[in-house]
Design a protein around this motif. Structure first.
Motif, PDB file in Angstrom:
ATOM      1  N   ALA A 117      44.654 -22.977  12.893  1.00 48.06           N
ATOM      2  CA  ALA A 117      43.871 -22.530  14.047  1.00 48.06           C
ATOM      3  C   ALA A 117      42.493 -22.044  13.599  1.00 48.06           C
ATOM      4  CB  ALA A 117      44.608 -21.420  14.788  1.00 48.06           C
ATOM      5  N   GLY A 118      42.451 -21.308  12.474  1.00 48.13           N
ATOM      6  CA  GLY A 118      41.175 -20.821  11.963  1.00 48.13           C
ATOM      7  C   GLY A 118      40.271 -21.945  11.505  1.00 48.13           C
ATOM      8  N   ALA A 119      40.844 -22.973  10.870  1.00 51.16           N
ATOM      9  CA  ALA A 119      40.056 -24.122  10.431  1.00 51.16           C
ATOM     10  C   ALA A 119      39.459 -24.867  11.618  1.00 51.16           C
ATOM     11  CB  ALA A 119      40.923 -25.060   9.601  1.00 51.16           C
ATOM     12  N   THR A 120      40.250 -24.965  12.681  1.00 45.97           N
ATOM     13  CA  THR A 120      39.744 -25.607  13.905  1.00 45.97           C
ATOM     14  C   THR A 120      38.577 -24.815  14.485  1.00 45.97           C
ATOM     15  OG1 THR A 120      41.994 -26.357  14.382  1.00 45.97           O
ATOM     16  CG2 THR A 120      40.397 -26.506  16.161  1.00 45.97           C
ATOM     17  N   LEU A 121      38.677 -23.497  14.432  1.00 44.56           N
ATOM     18  CA  LEU A 121      37.588 -22.643  14.907  1.00 44.56           C
ATOM     19  C   LEU A 121      36.327 -22.848  14.069  1.00 44.56           C
ATOM     20  CD1 LEU A 121      36.407 -20.363  16.610  1.00 44.56           C
ATOM     21  CD2 LEU A 121      37.523 -18.722  15.083  1.00 44.56           C
ATOM     22  N   ILE A 122      36.487 -22.921  12.769  1.00 42.53           N
ATOM     23  CA  ILE A 122      35.337 -23.153  11.883  1.00 42.53           C
ATOM     24  C   ILE A 122      34.699 -24.511  12.175  1.00 42.53           C
ATOM     25  CG2 ILE A 122      34.630 -23.511   9.485  1.00 42.53           C
ATOM     26  CD1 ILE A 122      36.785 -21.483   8.689  1.00 42.53           C
ATOM     27  N   GLY A 123      35.546 -25.525  12.401  1.00 38.96           N
ATOM     28  CA  GLY A 123      35.024 -26.842  12.744  1.00 38.96           C
ATOM     29  C   GLY A 123      34.220 -26.827  14.031  1.00 38.96           C
ATOM     30  N   ALA A 124      34.702 -26.083  15.023  1.00 39.89           N
ATOM     31  CA  ALA A 124      33.986 -25.975  16.297  1.00 39.89           C
ATOM     32  C   ALA A 124      32.637 -25.278  16.108  1.00 39.89           C
ATOM     33  CB  ALA A 124      34.834 -25.219  17.311  1.00 39.89           C
ATOM     34  N   ILE A 125      32.612 -24.262  15.254  1.00 37.76           N
ATOM     35  CA  ILE A 125      31.354 -23.547  14.986  1.00 37.76           C
ATOM     36  C   ILE A 125      30.348 -24.460  14.292  1.00 37.76           C
ATOM     37  CG2 ILE A 125      30.316 -21.656  13.669  1.00 37.76           C
ATOM     38  CD1 ILE A 125      32.905 -20.083  14.103  1.00 37.76           C
ATOM     39  N   VAL A 126      30.830 -25.258  13.335  1.00 37.34           N
ATOM     40  CA  VAL A 126      29.953 -26.189  12.614  1.00 37.34           C
ATOM     41  C   VAL A 126      29.325 -27.205  13.571  1.00 37.34           C
ATOM     42  CG1 VAL A 126      29.884 -28.040  10.896  1.00 37.34           C
ATOM     43  CG2 VAL A 126      31.136 -25.930  10.404  1.00 37.34           C
ATOM     44  N   ILE A 127      30.145 -27.756  14.450  1.00 37.17           N
ATOM     45  CA  ILE A 127      29.632 -28.735  15.414  1.00 37.17           C
ATOM     46  C   ILE A 127      28.627 -28.088  16.365  1.00 37.17           C
ATOM     47  CG2 ILE A 127      30.269 -30.160  17.405  1.00 37.17           C
ATOM     48  CD1 ILE A 127      32.747 -30.980  15.956  1.00 37.17           C
ATOM     49  N   SER A 128      28.890 -26.842  16.765  1.00 36.30           N
ATOM     50  CA  SER A 128      27.956 -26.152  17.665  1.00 36.30           C
ATOM     51  C   SER A 128      26.608 -25.908  16.974  1.00 36.30           C
ATOM     52  CB  SER A 128      28.553 -24.822  18.128  1.00 36.30           C
ATOM     53  OG  SER A 128      28.659 -23.901  17.055  1.00 36.30           O
ATOM     54  N   ILE A 129      26.616 -25.810  15.657  1.00 35.84           N
ATOM     55  CA  ILE A 129      25.367 -25.649  14.905  1.00 35.84           C
ATOM     56  C   ILE A 129      24.616 -26.973  14.813  1.00 35.84           C
ATOM     57  CG2 ILE A 129      24.399 -25.088  12.636  1.00 35.84           C
ATOM     58  CD1 ILE A 129      26.691 -23.107  12.262  1.00 35.84           C
ATOM     59  N   ILE A 130      25.370 -28.067  14.729  1.00 29.44           N
ATOM     60  CA  ILE A 130      24.763 -29.398  14.608  1.00 29.44           C
ATOM     61  C   ILE A 130      24.147 -29.857  15.929  1.00 29.44           C
ATOM     62  CG2 ILE A 130      25.275 -31.840  14.176  1.00 29.44           C
ATOM     63  CD1 ILE A 130      27.455 -30.933  12.255  1.00 29.44           C
ATOM     64  N   ILE A 131      24.783 -29.498  17.031  1.00 26.21           N
ATOM     65  CA  ILE A 131      24.404 -30.027  18.350  1.00 26.21           C
ATOM     66  C   ILE A 131      22.919 -29.870  18.704  1.00 26.21           C
ATOM     67  CG2 ILE A 131      24.715 -29.651  20.839  1.00 26.21           C
ATOM     68  CD1 ILE A 131      27.687 -29.306  20.300  1.00 26.21           C
ATOM     69  N   PRO A 132      22.306 -28.675  18.533  1.00 26.59           N
ATOM     70  CA  PRO A 132      20.898 -28.543  18.939  1.00 26.59           C
ATOM     71  C   PRO A 132      19.964 -29.560  18.293  1.00 26.59           C
ATOM     72  CG  PRO A 132      21.845 -26.392  18.510  1.00 26.59           C
ATOM     73  CD  PRO A 132      22.853 -27.393  18.056  1.00 26.59           C
ATOM     74  N   GLY A 133      20.272 -29.993  17.075  1.00 29.79           N
ATOM     75  CA  GLY A 133      19.417 -30.966  16.404  1.00 29.79           C
ATOM     76  C   GLY A 133      19.442 -32.343  17.038  1.00 29.79           C
ATOM     77  N   LEU A 134      20.463 -32.618  17.870  1.00 26.91           N
ATOM     78  CA  LEU A 134      20.551 -33.923  18.513  1.00 26.91           C
ATOM     79  C   LEU A 134      19.452 -34.144  19.540  1.00 26.91           C
ATOM     80  CD1 LEU A 134      24.412 -34.213  19.090  1.00 26.91           C
ATOM     81  CD2 LEU A 134      23.047 -35.296  17.309  1.00 26.91           C
ATOM     82  N   ILE A 135      18.952 -33.059  20.114  1.00 25.18           N
ATOM     83  CA  ILE A 135      17.890 -33.185  21.122  1.00 25.18           C
ATOM     84  C   ILE A 135      16.666 -33.874  20.537  1.00 25.18           C
ATOM     85  CG2 ILE A 135      16.183 -31.830  22.407  1.00 25.18           C
ATOM     86  CD1 ILE A 135      18.654 -32.089  23.936  1.00 25.18           C
TER      87      ILE A 135
END
Length: 227
Positions: A117-135
């Motif tokens: 569960a914690g690893a999944t949370l870390i993965g979600a945080i990483v993706i949320s950091i990547i997302i703004p750069g897609l703009i």
């Protein structure tokens, strides 16, 4: 007359709804099915993360296409929808991961369940950091502010056209109203749970009430200071 009728109907429904809720048994032991619930929620979060990562790769691949005219406009629309889907998927995955981690820790599940569960949370945080750069990939020709810049929201509104501002502000206003209603309902549910189980939820009630007050104070002052 119509408003009075709606108020009466709402009062009657609320009364019987409260009576029914108070008659329910909320004393079930969640630890009995804590493992299954944690794995189920974590599984949904993982699927959302996989969907987000696949969509990110598709956005990056389409960003390299060189199109003109209507095809370019159609691509921009699809790219923005994909960006919105990625954002929603990562946010929901992050929330579900927090819930799964909380259930795993509180119900004292095996360490591997907590780690998953914690690893999944870390993965979600990483993706949320990547997302703004897609703009920047979707709109490379526009001088958009970086997410970490000071007054990012103001700068983003400044570079957006009238139609974009209207869409953003309409979405924010609807979100504000929905959050007000949702938090108020949460207060009622916490009160019902406390009365039904005898387990005090005062801390959660105070936290939700504080968030509700702060959100409305911030919204009200931001509006009144502009007029």
């Amino acid at each position: 007359m119509k408003q009075i009728f709606q108020t009466l109907v709402g009062g009657i429904v609320g009364f019987f709804g409260m009576y029914f809720a108070l008659s329910l048994d909320f004393t079930s032991d969640f630890s009995i099915f804590g493992l299954e619930l944690t794995l189920f929620i974590t599984g949904i979060a993982v699927l959302l993360l996989v969907f987000s990562m696949v969509t990110i790769q598709r956005v990056k691949r389409k960003a390299k296409l060189q199109l003109r005219g209507e095809e370019e406009d159609e691509l921009d629309s699809k790219q923005y929808k994909s960006y919105s889907d990625i954002t929603l998927g990562s946010v929901v995955a992050m929330v579900l991961s927090v819930v799964a981690t909380a259930i795993a820790v509180i119900t004292e599940q095996p360490i591997w369940v907590v780690v998953a569960a914690g690893a999944t949370l870390i993965g979600a945080i990483v993706i949320s950091i990547i997302i703004p750069g897609l703009i920047k990939l979707i709109y490379p020709e526009r001088d958009l502010p970086k997410p970490g810049e000071k007054d990012y929201a103001k700068k983003l509104l400044a570079v957006s056209d009238e139609g974009e501002r209207h869409v953003m502000l309409e979405g924010l206003y609807r979100t504000h109203n929905t959050m007000n209603l949702a938090l108020f309902i949460a207060l009622l549910l916490l009160m019902i749970y406390s009365v039904s189980t005898g387990v005090s939820q005062l801390f959660a009630i105070f936290v939700v009430a504080l968030i509700l007050i702060i959100a409305n104070v911030q919204y009200t002052f931001s509006i009144r200071n502009k007029i």
